[in-house]
Enzyme design. Structure first.
Site, PDB file in Angstrom:
ATOM      1  N   LYS A  13       0.835  -1.214   0.000  1.00  9.02           N
ATOM      2  CA  LYS A  13       0.000   0.000   0.000  1.00  9.02           C
ATOM      3  C   LYS A  13       0.864   1.257   0.000  1.00  9.02           C
ATOM      4  CE  LYS A  13      -1.925  -0.969   3.983  1.00  9.02           C
ATOM      5  NZ  LYS A  13      -1.235  -2.246   4.239  1.00  9.02           N
ATOM      6  N   ARG A  88      -9.175   1.168   8.739  1.00 12.08           N
ATOM      7  CA  ARG A  88      -8.792  -0.212   9.005  1.00 12.08           C
ATOM      8  C   ARG A  88      -9.900  -0.974   9.717  1.00 12.08           C
ATOM      9  NH1 ARG A  88      -2.916   0.720   8.880  1.00 12.08           N
ATOM     10  NH2 ARG A  88      -1.859  -1.273   8.794  1.00 12.08           N
ATOM     11  N   ARG A 127      11.651  -5.649   4.797  1.00 14.13           N
ATOM     12  CA  ARG A 127      11.299  -4.227   4.670  1.00 14.13           C
ATOM     13  C   ARG A 127      12.281  -3.357   5.464  1.00 14.13           C
ATOM     14  NH1 ARG A 127       5.330  -1.948   5.431  1.00 14.13           N
ATOM     15  NH2 ARG A 127       5.389  -3.023   7.432  1.00 14.13           N
ATOM     16  N   ARG A 160      11.460  -1.689  11.137  1.00 12.27           N
ATOM     17  CA  ARG A 160      10.430  -1.224  12.066  1.00 12.27           C
ATOM     18  C   ARG A 160      10.286  -2.185  13.236  1.00 12.27           C
ATOM     19  NH1 ARG A 160       5.330   0.262   8.390  1.00 12.27           N
ATOM     20  NH2 ARG A 160       4.376  -0.900  10.092  1.00 12.27           N
ATOM     21  N   ARG A 171      -0.447  -9.122  13.287  1.00 16.15           N
ATOM     22  CA  ARG A 171      -1.010  -8.065  12.440  1.00 16.15           C
ATOM     23  C   ARG A 171      -1.860  -8.659  11.323  1.00 16.15           C
ATOM     24  NH1 ARG A 171       4.260  -5.069  11.029  1.00 16.15           N
ATOM     25  NH2 ARG A 171       2.976  -3.747   9.713  1.00 16.15           N
TER      26      ARG A 171
HETATM   27  P1  ADP Z   1       1.557  -1.464   7.410  1.00 13.56           P
HETATM   28  O1  ADP Z   1       2.541  -0.721   6.539  1.00 13.56           O
HETATM   29  O2  ADP Z   1       2.059  -2.765   7.856  1.00 13.56           O
HETATM   30  O3  ADP Z   1       0.209  -1.556   6.796  1.00 13.56           O
HETATM   31  P2  ADP Z   1       1.122   0.896   9.034  1.00 13.56           P
HETATM   32  O4  ADP Z   1       2.339   1.717   9.019  1.00 13.56           O
HETATM   33  O5  ADP Z   1      -0.012   1.331   8.182  1.00 13.56           O
HETATM   34  O6  ADP Z   1       1.479  -0.622   8.743  1.00 13.56           O
HETATM   35  O7  ADP Z   1       0.590   0.763  10.528  1.00 13.56           O
HETATM   36  C1  ADP Z   1       1.440   0.336  11.572  1.00 13.56           C
HETATM   37  C2  ADP Z   1       0.620   0.172  12.846  1.00 13.56           C
HETATM   38  O8  ADP Z   1       0.034   1.437  13.200  1.00 13.56           O
HETATM   39  C3  ADP Z   1      -0.561  -0.785  12.749  1.00 13.56           C
HETATM   40  O9  ADP Z   1      -0.191  -2.123  12.973  1.00 13.56           O
HETATM   41  C4  ADP Z   1      -1.478  -0.239  13.852  1.00 13.56           C
HETATM   42  O10 ADP Z   1      -1.023  -0.614  15.140  1.00 13.56           O
HETATM   43  C5  ADP Z   1      -1.270   1.264  13.738  1.00 13.56           C
HETATM   44  N1  ADP Z   1      -2.249   1.866  12.792  1.00 13.56           N
HETATM   45  C6  ADP Z   1      -1.980   2.479  11.616  1.00 13.56           C
HETATM   46  N2  ADP Z   1      -3.105   2.896  11.013  1.00 13.56           N
HETATM   47  C7  ADP Z   1      -4.131   2.534  11.843  1.00 13.56           C
HETATM   48  C8  ADP Z   1      -5.553   2.667  11.778  1.00 13.56           C
HETATM   49  N3  ADP Z   1      -6.157   3.240  10.720  1.00 13.56           N
HETATM   50  N4  ADP Z   1      -6.269   2.179  12.819  1.00 13.56           N
HETATM   51  C9  ADP Z   1      -5.692   1.614  13.886  1.00 13.56           C
HETATM   52  N5  ADP Z   1      -4.365   1.443  13.998  1.00 13.56           N
HETATM   53  C10 ADP Z   1      -3.584   1.896  12.994  1.00 13.56           C
HETATM   54  P1  ADP Z   2       2.291  -1.772   3.235  1.00 13.43           P
HETATM   55  O1  ADP Z   2       2.281  -0.263   3.206  1.00 13.43           O
HETATM   56  O2  ADP Z   2       1.083  -2.366   2.593  1.00 13.43           O
HETATM   57  O3  ADP Z   2       2.553  -2.320   4.595  1.00 13.43           O
HETATM   58  P2  ADP Z   2       4.890  -1.574   1.878  1.00 13.43           P
HETATM   59  O4  ADP Z   2       4.649  -0.698   0.701  1.00 13.43           O
HETATM   60  O5  ADP Z   2       5.582  -0.990   3.051  1.00 13.43           O
HETATM   61  O6  ADP Z   2       3.500  -2.266   2.330  1.00 13.43           O
HETATM   62  O7  ADP Z   2       5.674  -2.865   1.363  1.00 13.43           O
HETATM   63  C1  ADP Z   2       6.136  -3.889   2.257  1.00 13.43           C
HETATM   64  C2  ADP Z   2       7.519  -4.390   1.808  1.00 13.43           C
HETATM   65  O8  ADP Z   2       7.392  -5.062   0.549  1.00 13.43           O
HETATM   66  C3  ADP Z   2       8.522  -3.252   1.547  1.00 13.43           C
HETATM   67  O9  ADP Z   2       9.811  -3.702   1.926  1.00 13.43           O
HETATM   68  C4  ADP Z   2       8.441  -3.002   0.044  1.00 13.43           C
HETATM   69  O10 ADP Z   2       9.665  -2.487  -0.484  1.00 13.43           O
HETATM   70  C5  ADP Z   2       8.140  -4.406  -0.486  1.00 13.43           C
HETATM   71  N1  ADP Z   2       7.257  -4.387  -1.665  1.00 13.43           N
HETATM   72  C6  ADP Z   2       6.236  -3.514  -1.946  1.00 13.43           C
HETATM   73  N2  ADP Z   2       5.626  -3.825  -3.101  1.00 13.43           N
HETATM   74  C7  ADP Z   2       6.262  -4.934  -3.583  1.00 13.43           C
HETATM   75  C8  ADP Z   2       6.085  -5.775  -4.752  1.00 13.43           C
HETATM   76  N3  ADP Z   2       5.122  -5.516  -5.660  1.00 13.43           N
HETATM   77  N4  ADP Z   2       6.907  -6.819  -4.889  1.00 13.43           N
HETATM   78  C9  ADP Z   2       7.882  -7.093  -3.955  1.00 13.43           C
HETATM   79  N5  ADP Z   2       8.096  -6.345  -2.844  1.00 13.43           N
HETATM   80  C10 ADP Z   2       7.299  -5.288  -2.649  1.00 13.43           C
END
Ligand code: ADP
Ligand code: ADP
Ligand code: ZN
Length: 213
Positions: A13, A88, A127, A160, A171
């Site tokens: 995302k 979420r 990541r 992270r 998660r």
């Molecule tokens: P990811 O990249 O794995 O999707 P995020 O950076 O979006 O993770 O979120 C990291 C953490 O921050 C989540 O696991 C949650 O604890 C918290 N968080 C982020 N966005 C939300 C939301 N919209 N509602 C509740 N918790 C959130």
């Molecule tokens: P989210 O925001 O959904 O948690 P991220 O964009 O942070 O996801 O991506 C999670 C990990 O996967 C990062 O290390 C990113 O560089 C890698 N990644 C993202 N998109 C792809 C893809 N299409 N193929 C392989 N790795 C990816």
């Protein structure tokens, strides 16, 4: 234009949101980034959020909705934004919908980046995120030019706290229980678009561009 990014943690995302924002000149609104900035700054909000994030749980809706509303009320969001990691939960989606309705608008697209759980655990282990600007990298799939250093700002790349294996599994569980129902919610609103997130990031973005036009 208001775009919502849906998908499991690690689906890509954030990676795609960065590209959409650069391509369409929209601000990137990541609730996770806002929480992490608060943790780094040692604020009360940061302290509260961290206790949930470290366990792989969601931060409570009331708090999350409050910070989201605060952020999107700023001037740079006046003509739209990309939401990455919000909503979420169903109550968050309902709060967003009510807020947009008051402004006489509604979300334009909810883009679901689909990736099976098996792929997720592998992705999260590799990541790396820039401590300074939040840019996203991967040790195999999205390497920076210089190991450990952000291409965009020269900041240090870190793992992270919540990307450890057990936390990732929790998660994913939380995702399936609380966030996945949003797919049907937005299907019902007629704005759900699905993309295959297992493809190369460039190809995923091509598919998104075709949706956005
Ligand atoms: P990811 O990249 O794995 O999707 P995020 O950076 O979006 O993770 O979120 C990291 C953490 O921050 C989540 O696991 C949650 O604890 C918290 N968080 C982020 N966005 C939300 C939301 N919209 N509602 C509740 N918790 C959130
Ligand atoms: P989210 O925001 O959904 O948690 P991220 O964009 O942070 O996801 O991506 C999670 C990990 O996967 C990062 O290390 C990113 O560089 C890698 N990644 C993202 N998109 C792809 C893809 N299409 N193929 C392989 N790795 C990816
Ligand atoms: Zn950076």
């Amino acid at each position: 234009m208001v775009i919502i990014m849906l998908g499991a943690p690690g689906a890509g995302k954030g990676t795609q949101a960065e590209r959409i924002c650069a391509g369409y000149s929209l601000p990137h609104i990541s609730t996770g980034d806002i929480f992490r900035a608060n943790i780094k700054g040692g604020t009360e909000l940061g302290k509260e959020a961290k206790s949930y994030m470290d366990r792989g749980e969601l931060v409570p809706d009331e708090l999350t909705v409050r910070i989201l509303k605060d952020r999107v009320s700023q001037d740079d969001c006046a003509s739209g934004y990309v939401l990455d990691g919000f909503p979420r939960t169903i109550p968050q989606a309902e709060a967003l919908e009510a807020m947009l309705k008051e402004q006489g608008v509604s979300a334009d697209h909810a883009i679901d980046v689909e990736v099976p759980d098996e792929n997720i655990v592998r992705r999260m282990g590799g990541r790396r995120s820039c401590q300074n600007c939040g840019a996203i990298y991967h040790v195999e799939y999205a390497k920076p030019a210089k190991e450990g250093i952000c291409d965009k700002c020269g900041g240090t790349l870190v793992i992270r706290d919540d990307d450890k294996d057990e936390t990732v599994r929790n998660r994913l569980k939380v995702y399936h229980e609380q966030t996945q129902p949003l797919i049907d919610f937005y299907k019902g609103r007629g704005i759900l678009k699905e993309v295959d997130g297992t493809q190369d990031p460039d190809k995923v973005f091509e598919d998104i561009r075709a949706i956005l036009g």
